[in-house]
Design an enzyme around this catalytic site. Structure first.
Site, PDB file in Angstrom:
ATOM      1  N   LYS A  34     -12.415  12.139  59.516  1.00  0.00           N
ATOM      2  CA  LYS A  34     -12.253  12.459  60.942  1.00  0.00           C
ATOM      3  C   LYS A  34     -13.455  12.579  61.767  1.00  0.00           C
ATOM      4  O   LYS A  34     -13.356  12.373  62.954  1.00  0.00           O
ATOM      5  CB  LYS A  34     -11.561  14.043  60.953  1.00  0.00           C
ATOM      6  CG  LYS A  34     -10.055  14.182  60.783  1.00  0.00           C
ATOM      7  CD  LYS A  34      -9.685  15.639  61.157  1.00  0.00           C
ATOM      8  CE  LYS A  34      -8.063  15.823  60.828  1.00  0.00           C
ATOM      9  NZ  LYS A  34      -7.781  16.890  61.197  1.00  0.00           N
ATOM     10  N   ASP A  40      -5.084  17.226  67.409  1.00  0.00           N
ATOM     11  CA  ASP A  40      -5.127  18.833  66.791  1.00  0.00           C
ATOM     12  C   ASP A  40      -5.123  19.618  68.159  1.00  0.00           C
ATOM     13  O   ASP A  40      -4.761  20.832  68.008  1.00  0.00           O
ATOM     14  CB  ASP A  40      -6.156  18.822  65.898  1.00  0.00           C
ATOM     15  CG  ASP A  40      -6.039  18.215  64.445  1.00  0.00           C
ATOM     16  OD1 ASP A  40      -4.811  17.934  64.217  1.00  0.00           O
ATOM     17  OD2 ASP A  40      -6.964  17.852  63.904  1.00  0.00           O
TER      18      ASP A  40
END
Ligand code: NAP
Length: 487
Positions: free
Chosen positions: A278, A315
């Site tokens: 990420k 997210d």
């Protein structure tokens, strides 16, 4: 094996019978007698391939080549139109003998490389074609996506070639094999017969491997490990619910550069990013959403024209969608436990929505750094027993399966209106159970997972996601996992 054969008949037209997986000669004879006697319209419509792979070639058959040929001949008599004979055996048999014994069947000449992919695959193909079989088959272990694509290339533009990239990293290539021109793709009903296979159920219904075309858009999730990711179930359900010609695949990525090089040959239009990539993906992007840049993590990438990569963080969106339905965020006071990647996304989302953000983490320096980034406050752990928050959010992995008996916080530390656990395995964590017992409203990480996933789907397709269907698919998969875990 008979039971598995019946299941396979529901799904596939071509079925390989691995006679070498039966325990001895007597069982093989019994099974073939059953096949001969049990021919029905269903079995008559199917095409059977008999395989009795010897141990020398990676199978389970311990008998001689002569015995192997006898079993294959019996299988042809029992109704198998095809037989698969590995090069280790065929190279030791005079062609006239094969013709006399197996002439009624059509031959697949196969070569398997379980250790590593041979350098010159075309040479292997030429050697196999030497005995003039009806079809040649090459199965080779692949250690990278690039190698798996090399194996598929053997079949491209040629009829009657079966290309099988093996190994965990090769699963996407296995799914795309038919689209790339391989005459067959293999999938087990139950027991995998080679590394990296997806089950027949997954190949047919999850990935629709037999319906993929050149123009089918390819998406995926990259990570390590990746086998247990629920993203393929969620995203493919979304595509199927909207009847979109697109597929979503799990890419086991240990080396980001290997994946980045595979984007063009696999024709990838977009991908999700999970642990451990990420943060590291950021330096490979051509451009990035400002919020993702501020958070310092990207979980969604769009591949634009000319292969340009554009990153987002959903997210962040996931947290907001999961929470704002439950409590008004503006003016609320929220405590985030943890200061890692997920905590950063939660902190930026809440601060952006007007909440006052408090961070508590086992390392005070991390808590302070994140608090500074969102103009919030770092809170020492002992204060949790004395202070009240509108929401408490767990952003640590404490309590995640298989350590489901653990809770990151004790009941006495839950002084709040709502507890949100970012973990979604299990659906109801120990922390949520403690909160529930105290009459506190709870939100499961499933909500965030589905919300970040639907946001990704919408970024890639530009359409509204079929959220209810995607949530149902995730919950169904989690429930099944939990049932298996209990057993
Ligand atoms: P991460 O970057 O590794 O951060 C983990 C954080 O938890 C760090 O602050 C770490 O502290 C802390 N921590 C770890 N073990 C701890 C312990 N025993 N006691 C106290 N603190 C502990 O991981 P992440 O990517 O943020 O993921 C965290 C969780 O969020 C995972 O469970 C993940 O499944 C979940 N998540 C869920 C979603 C969703 O869609 N629902 C999305 C993303 C993440 P140290 O730095 O001191 O190690």
């Amino acid at each position: 094996m008979w039971g598995q054969l019946r299941q396979a008949l529901d799904v596939a037209r071509t079925i390989e019978l691995r006679l070498d997986w039966l325990s001895d000669d007597a069982e093989i004879a019994k099974f073939l007698a059953l096949l001969r006697a049990g021919r029905t319209t269903r079995t008559a419509r199917a095409t059977f391939i008999a395989t009795c792979r010897r141990r020398e070639a990676g199978g389970k058959f311990g008998g001689t080549i002569a015995k192997q040929l006898v079993h294959l001949a019996e299988a042809i008599t029992a109704g198998c139109a095809w037989y698969d004979l590995e090069i280790e055996s065929s190279s030791k048999c005079p062609p006239e003998l094969l013709d006399v014994l197996l002439g009624e069947g059509r031959q697949i000449a196969s070569a398997h490389f379980f250790q590593r992919r041979p350098k010159n695959l075309r040479r292997v193909a030429a050697d196999l074609a030497h005995v003039q079989p009806a079809v040649i088959k090459i199965a080779a272990q692949c250690d990278s996506l690039a190698e798996s694509m090399d194996v598929l290339r053997v079949a491209r533009g040629r009829k009657n070639v079966i290309a099988i990239p093996m190994g965990e990293v090769a699963l996407p290539a296995r799914v795309l094999a038919l689209r790339e021109g391989s005459a067959l793709a293999y999938a087990p009903v139950e027991n995998a017969t080679a590394p990296g296979q997806a089950t027949l159920e997954a190949m047919k219904h999850l990935y629709r491997a037999d319906a993929l075309r050149r123009k089918t858009r390819v998406y995926g999730v990259i990570g390590d490990p990746i086998r247990h990711s629920l993203s393929p179930v969620m995203q493919n359900t979304g595509f199927q619910a909207r009847k979109m010609d697109a597929v979503f695949l799990p890419f086991l990525v240990r080396d980001l550069r290997d994946f980045l090089r595979a984007i063009r040959p696999f024709g990838i239009s977009g991908f999700s990013v999970t642990i451990p990539h990420k943060q590291s993906i950021l330096r490979h992007l051509d451009d990035c959403d400002p919020m993702a840049a501020a958070i310092g993590a990207v979980n969604t990438v769009v591949v634009r024209g000319a292969g340009k990569l554009y990153g987002y963080n959903t997210d962040y969106v996931g947290v907001l969608r999961a929470l704002e339905r439950r409590i008004p965020l503006r003016g609320s006071r929220a405590l985030i436990f943890g200061a890692g990647g997920a905590a950063r996304a939660v902190a930026f989302a809440l601060a952006e929505s007007g909440a006052s953000v408090c961070i508590c983490a086992r390392r005070m320096a991390q808590a302070k750094a994140l608090a500074r980034a969102v103009e919030g406050e770092a809170v020492e752990r002992p204060r949790l027993r004395r202070e009240f928050f509108d929401a408490i959010i767990n952003a640590t992995p404490v309590g995640m399966y298989p350590h489901s008996a653990n809770s990151p916080l004790s009941a006495a530390e839950l002084n709040c209106r709502l507890v949100f656990d970012s973990i979604y395995r299990p659906r109801t964590t120990k922390l949520l159970q403690l909160a529930g017992r105290r009459g506190i409203e709870t939100v499961s990480g499933v909500e965030m997972f589905v919300a970040q996933g639907t946001a990704q789907w919408e970024i890639w397709t530009g359409e509204r996601a079929p959220e209810a269907a995607m949530r149902r698919a995730v919950l169904h998969a989690l429930r099944n996992e939990e049932k298996i875990a209990v057993r």
